[in-house]
Design a protein around this motif. Sequence first.
Motif, PDB file in Angstrom:
ATOM      1  N   TYR A 115       8.099   7.141   6.824  1.00  0.00           N
ATOM      2  CA  TYR A 115       6.892   7.471   7.591  1.00  0.00           C
ATOM      3  C   TYR A 115       6.209   6.200   8.080  1.00  0.00           C
ATOM      4  CZ  TYR A 115       7.688  11.945   5.323  1.00  0.00           C
ATOM      5  OH  TYR A 115       8.258  13.111   4.881  1.00  0.00           O
ATOM      6  N   SER A 116       5.209   6.399   8.926  1.00  0.00           N
ATOM      7  CA  SER A 116       4.412   5.293   9.448  1.00  0.00           C
ATOM      8  C   SER A 116       2.941   5.708   9.405  1.00  0.00           C
ATOM      9  CB  SER A 116       4.838   4.949  10.875  1.00  0.00           C
ATOM     10  OG  SER A 116       4.711   6.091  11.721  1.00  0.00           O
ATOM     11  N   ALA A 117       2.058   4.772   9.689  1.00  0.00           N
ATOM     12  CA  ALA A 117       0.631   5.047   9.623  1.00  0.00           C
ATOM     13  C   ALA A 117       0.220   6.023  10.730  1.00  0.00           C
ATOM     14  CB  ALA A 117      -0.151   3.752   9.740  1.00  0.00           C
ATOM     15  N   ASN A 118      -0.769   6.868  10.417  1.00  0.00           N
ATOM     16  CA  ASN A 118      -1.356   7.817  11.364  1.00  0.00           C
ATOM     17  C   ASN A 118      -0.338   8.839  11.869  1.00  0.00           C
ATOM     18  OD1 ASN A 118      -3.891   6.445  11.214  1.00  0.00           O
ATOM     19  ND2 ASN A 118      -3.086   4.918  12.657  1.00  0.00           N
ATOM     20  N   GLN A 119       0.609   9.187  11.056  1.00  0.00           N
ATOM     21  CA  GLN A 119       1.611  10.182  11.433  1.00  0.00           C
ATOM     22  C   GLN A 119       1.204  11.545  10.887  1.00  0.00           C
ATOM     23  OE1 GLN A 119       5.605   9.120  10.332  1.00  0.00           O
ATOM     24  NE2 GLN A 119       6.417  11.189  10.651  1.00  0.00           N
ATOM     25  N   MET A 120       1.224  12.575  11.773  1.00  0.00           N
ATOM     26  CA  MET A 120       0.886  13.927  11.358  1.00  0.00           C
ATOM     27  C   MET A 120       1.948  14.469  10.391  1.00  0.00           C
ATOM     28  SD  MET A 120      -2.009  14.811  12.650  1.00  0.00           S
ATOM     29  CE  MET A 120      -1.922  16.550  12.260  1.00  0.00           C
ATOM     30  N   ILE A 121       1.458  15.054   9.308  1.00  0.00           N
ATOM     31  CA  ILE A 121       2.344  15.628   8.305  1.00  0.00           C
ATOM     32  C   ILE A 121       2.275  17.133   8.309  1.00  0.00           C
ATOM     33  CG2 ILE A 121       2.853  15.714   5.833  1.00  0.00           C
ATOM     34  CD1 ILE A 121       3.550  13.080   7.123  1.00  0.00           C
ATOM     35  N   TYR A 122       1.081  17.678   8.438  1.00  0.00           N
ATOM     36  CA  TYR A 122       0.904  19.137   8.407  1.00  0.00           C
ATOM     37  C   TYR A 122       0.342  19.619   9.735  1.00  0.00           C
ATOM     38  CZ  TYR A 122       1.298  18.247   3.423  1.00  0.00           C
ATOM     39  OH  TYR A 122       1.712  17.826   2.197  1.00  0.00           O
ATOM     40  N   GLY A 176       0.817  -1.211   0.000  1.00  0.00           N
ATOM     41  CA  GLY A 176       0.000   0.000   0.000  1.00  0.00           C
ATOM     42  C   GLY A 176       0.845   1.253   0.000  1.00  0.00           C
ATOM     43  N   VAL A 177       0.174   2.387   0.139  1.00  0.00           N
ATOM     44  CA  VAL A 177       0.834   3.695   0.173  1.00  0.00           C
ATOM     45  C   VAL A 177       0.254   4.504   1.322  1.00  0.00           C
ATOM     46  CG1 VAL A 177       1.311   3.729  -2.311  1.00  0.00           C
ATOM     47  CG2 VAL A 177      -0.843   4.681  -1.455  1.00  0.00           C
ATOM     48  N   TYR A 178       0.962   5.587   1.677  1.00  0.00           N
ATOM     49  CA  TYR A 178       0.462   6.481   2.719  1.00  0.00           C
ATOM     50  C   TYR A 178      -0.171   7.694   2.053  1.00  0.00           C
ATOM     51  CZ  TYR A 178       3.081   3.805   6.181  1.00  0.00           C
ATOM     52  OH  TYR A 178       3.555   2.798   6.998  1.00  0.00           O
ATOM     53  N   CYS A 179      -1.501   7.775   2.189  1.00  0.00           N
ATOM     54  CA  CYS A 179      -2.241   8.899   1.633  1.00  0.00           C
ATOM     55  C   CYS A 179      -2.296  10.024   2.669  1.00  0.00           C
ATOM     56  CB  CYS A 179      -3.647   8.447   1.261  1.00  0.00           C
ATOM     57  SG  CYS A 179      -4.661   9.729   0.508  1.00  0.00           S
ATOM     58  N   ILE A 180      -2.114  11.277   2.233  1.00  0.00           N
ATOM     59  CA  ILE A 180      -2.059  12.403   3.170  1.00  0.00           C
ATOM     60  C   ILE A 180      -3.089  13.471   2.816  1.00  0.00           C
ATOM     61  CG2 ILE A 180       0.354  12.060   3.815  1.00  0.00           C
ATOM     62  CD1 ILE A 180       1.077  14.264   1.811  1.00  0.00           C
ATOM     63  N   ASN A 181      -4.217  13.048   2.271  1.00  0.00           N
ATOM     64  CA  ASN A 181      -5.256  14.024   1.918  1.00  0.00           C
ATOM     65  C   ASN A 181      -5.764  14.785   3.132  1.00  0.00           C
ATOM     66  OD1 ASN A 181      -5.059  13.140  -0.703  1.00  0.00           O
ATOM     67  ND2 ASN A 181      -6.808  11.739  -0.561  1.00  0.00           N
ATOM     68  N   SER A 182      -5.728  14.142   4.297  1.00  0.00           N
ATOM     69  CA  SER A 182      -6.275  14.757   5.516  1.00  0.00           C
ATOM     70  C   SER A 182      -5.206  15.363   6.411  1.00  0.00           C
ATOM     71  CB  SER A 182      -7.061  13.701   6.308  1.00  0.00           C
ATOM     72  OG  SER A 182      -8.097  13.150   5.526  1.00  0.00           O
ATOM     73  N   GLY A 183      -3.967  15.388   5.965  1.00  0.00           N
ATOM     74  CA  GLY A 183      -2.907  15.988   6.761  1.00  0.00           C
ATOM     75  C   GLY A 183      -2.123  14.997   7.588  1.00  0.00           C
TER      76      GLY A 183
END
Length: 496
Positions: A489-496, A442-449
Motif C-alpha cells: 500500500y501507499s499513503a492516502n490510499q482508499m481501503i474501504y 512508520g505504519v499505515y493506519c486505516i481508522n478512517s478507511g
Amino acid sequence: MAETKRNGRRIVPAKNHSEKKRNTKKKNNKRTKTAKKNNKVIKYKRKPKGIVPIFAVVIFYVISFIVMYNSKAKVKTYEIDNGSLTSNTRFTGIALRSEEVFYSSYSGNINYYQKEGNRVKVDDTIYTVDETGRVAEILSQYTKSDENSLTKENLHSIKSMLNNFRTNYDGSNFNALYDLKTDLNSTILQAMNESVINNLDSIVTNTGSENLFQTISAKSSGVIVYSIDGFEAVTSDTITSSMFDKNNYKKQNLKAENIIVSDNPAYKLITDETWDIVFLLTQDEIDKNDLTNKKTVSINIKKDNIRAVCDFSLLNIDDTYYGKLSLNKYMIRYATERFLDFELLSSTDSGLKIPTSAVTDGEFFIIPKSFMTTGGNSNTYGFICETYENGTLNSQFIAADIYKLTDTLCYVSKDDFTAGSNIVKVDSQERYIIGPTEKLKGVYCINSGYTVFKLVDIIDKNNEYIISKKGGSHGVAVYDRIVLDAHKYSANQMIY
C-alpha cells in the motif's frame, strides 16, 4: 305493407305493437352479447421502453461488484496493543562444583547404604566391602525377609523415575536407557539397604562376621554422588571449548558393578553449595543480550522450568568467550547433572507491539528548525515561503504538517511544499531551498478507511515484532488499526 298517399305525401303504415317489441328485444340481446364478449378481454399496461436497458445496467453492476469483491485481495489488518518482546536465548552449560572423589582401599563385594543425592555427615556409613564373599550371602538372606520389602515411598520414587524417563526420552541418546537401568537397580538396592544399615551391628554380632568385611564412613560432609566423568577437577579457568561436545562425554556409574577393586573410585562428595554454570558465547550473542557489562542475569533451567537470578561474568580464554553463572542454591537438585539446558531471559521495555511486516518507510522534507515560525497570532507552526508574481517578491506564511522535530531539523510532509521552494528565516535574510529528504519508520493506519502514515519510535525489536514508544501527535496509539502488509500500500490510499 301497402303505402298510401295523403295530401301528396307518402305514408308508411306504422308497425304494430308486437313487432316493435320483438325488434327492441333483439337489439337488447345483441347489446348484451357484445358486452359479455367485451368483458373477457384482459387489458395490459404498456412497459416503458427504457426499462430493459436500465435493468441490464443494474444486473451488470451487481455482477461486476461481486466479481471485483471476490477477486480483490482482502486487507489484512492488525490492532495495536501494549506488549513486550521475549528474546530469550537458549544455551547448554557445564555445571562445575566443588567435587571430591573417594577411592576404595579394599577389594571385594561392595554394598552402598546412602541414597544418591542425600546429604551425609562425617562418620556416616557410606558402603561396606566384603573381601570374602560370605557377608554378601548373609545380607542377601536378610534382604529377602518380609520386613525389607519396598515401601510406598520407594515405589513412588521408582514410578517418578520411570515417568521422568518417558517424558524426557530422546531416541538419539540410547545410553539413557542404560542409565535408567542402573538408577532403578541402585534405588531398589538402596531401599533394601536402608534397614540393613540400621541393624548392621546386630547382624555382625549374630553372624560372628566382625572381621569378614570393611565398613567405610564419610570423611567429610557433603552431597553424595555415585558417578564420575572426569570433570570433577575442572574450573572456569581451565575449561575448554572441546568439553562442550557431548559426543565425547563419558559418565561412569559407580554402582553399576557389585565388585570394587582397590584404589578404584567408590563415590564422590559435593562439598559446597555454591556452583557455576559455564557456557560458550559468540560476539553476536554477547551483543544481542547486552552481556558486556552485565553483573546479574535471569535464567530458566529447562529441565524443571526453574527460574533463578544469578551473578554473571564474561570470560575470555584463548580468544574464546564464555559466560559464567554463579548460583548459591539448587545445587542438590542438579547434583547428578553435568550438562544443563537453560534460557537466558532478556528483560525488555514495554510499549506498543507491532508486527515488523506492518512497518514501512515514509519520505519527508527536512528543513532546519531555525526557519520554523508561527503564523500571526495563532500557534500553528509553519514557514515563510517566498514566491515571485509578475516580478514582485511576495512572502507568505504556510502552515506545515511537521511529523518530527529534533534539535536541528523539522521533518515536514511532502504534501505541504514543492521541491525548489524558497523559505526565509524570520528577521533574517537567510534563505533555504526545500529539497533534501529523509525517511522515517512508520505504519499505515486505516481508522478512517484510507491509509494514513503514522510514525513509530522503535525501542526494541526481533524478527517478528517491534516495540514502539507511545505518544506523539503523528505517532501510533493503542487500538489503532493498521495494514499488516505495508509494502502493498501507499499513503492516502482508499481501503474501504
